[in-house]
Design a protein around this motif. Sequence first.
Motif, PDB file in Angstrom:
ATOM      1  N   SER A 186     125.635  -0.270 -64.525  1.00  8.00           N
ATOM      2  CA  SER A 186     124.990  -0.143 -65.841  1.00  8.00           C
ATOM      3  C   SER A 186     123.481  -0.043 -65.745  1.00  8.00           C
ATOM      4  N   LEU A 187     122.963  -0.088 -64.555  1.00  5.69           N
ATOM      5  CA  LEU A 187     121.518  -0.102 -64.345  1.00  5.69           C
ATOM      6  C   LEU A 187     120.989   1.288 -64.004  1.00  5.69           C
ATOM      7  N   ALA A 188     119.881   1.646 -64.628  1.00  5.28           N
ATOM      8  CA  ALA A 188     119.229   2.914 -64.312  1.00  5.28           C
ATOM      9  C   ALA A 188     118.760   2.880 -62.851  1.00  5.28           C
ATOM     10  N   PRO A 189     118.757   4.023 -62.173  1.00  2.00           N
ATOM     11  CA  PRO A 189     118.333   4.068 -60.771  1.00  2.00           C
ATOM     12  C   PRO A 189     116.926   3.498 -60.584  1.00  2.00           C
ATOM     13  N   GLY A 190     116.786   2.682 -59.554  1.00  2.00           N
ATOM     14  CA  GLY A 190     115.480   2.121 -59.207  1.00  2.00           C
ATOM     15  C   GLY A 190     115.059   0.917 -60.037  1.00  2.00           C
ATOM     16  N   GLU A 191     115.892   0.481 -60.953  1.00  2.00           N
ATOM     17  CA  GLU A 191     115.529  -0.654 -61.808  1.00  2.00           C
ATOM     18  C   GLU A 191     116.086  -1.952 -61.236  1.00  2.00           C
ATOM     19  N   LYS A 192     115.830  -3.071 -61.924  1.00  2.00           N
ATOM     20  CA  LYS A 192     116.094  -4.395 -61.358  1.00  2.00           C
ATOM     21  C   LYS A 192     117.085  -5.218 -62.173  1.00  2.00           C
ATOM     22  N   ILE A 193     117.753  -6.114 -61.450  1.00  2.00           N
ATOM     23  CA  ILE A 193     118.605  -7.133 -62.046  1.00  2.00           C
ATOM     24  C   ILE A 193     117.945  -8.481 -61.754  1.00  2.00           C
ATOM     25  N   TYR A 194     117.757  -9.276 -62.795  1.00  2.00           N
ATOM     26  CA  TYR A 194     117.192 -10.613 -62.651  1.00  2.00           C
ATOM     27  C   TYR A 194     118.291 -11.625 -62.932  1.00  2.00           C
ATOM     28  N   ILE A 195     118.529 -12.509 -61.961  1.00  2.00           N
ATOM     29  CA  ILE A 195     119.570 -13.518 -62.117  1.00  2.00           C
ATOM     30  C   ILE A 195     118.972 -14.890 -61.843  1.00  2.00           C
ATOM     31  N   ASN A 196     119.233 -15.804 -62.751  1.00  2.00           N
ATOM     32  CA  ASN A 196     118.853 -17.194 -62.579  1.00  2.00           C
ATOM     33  C   ASN A 196     120.047 -18.022 -63.038  1.00  2.00           C
TER      34      ASN A 196
END
Length: 172
Positions: free
Chosen positions: A149-159
């Motif tokens: 579901s993420l655009a190419p080159g973008e980030k996932i932030y998990i805490n």
Amino acid sequence: MRVADTRPALDSRRLSTIFLMSFCRKPDSADFPLAEVDYVQASALDTLRAVFPHIHEEIVGKRVIDFGCGRGYQAIAYALAGAKSVVGVEINAVLGQMSAARVAQYGLADKVRIERELTDEIPGDMIVSLNSFEHFIEPEMILPRLRNSLAPGEKIYINFGPPWYAPTGALL
């Protein structure tokens, strides 16, 4: 003549997951009611900022997916921080309804929407999952869905907090 197999089906979860769950309380435990978990809207991003100090700058102008949005505090905070749009994903129907009500209360229905599941039709420039992964039995199965579901080159932030099934629970 063929004899039917009457053995119980093997659990598809990993042995480590089954072992952990056998020692811990269940998620519907009466000593952790949903009504007691609450935030103050103004500080909804404080925990995330403590881990990712520049998160505010990352949010501006992005299509943010709030995976495991709970009651919607962070989804609203992303919108107020300048996100282009926000999709909160919450599988718990009660929490999803609470989240949608909070979005309406803040007048952000044109910028924030709440969904029950993440689909390929929900694109994101940024995915944030705050205090959700400790509720998933096998979180490694979730990561590929997030990446899709993420655009190419973008980030996932998990805490995340301690595991929900841990003896002391999470978010205490």
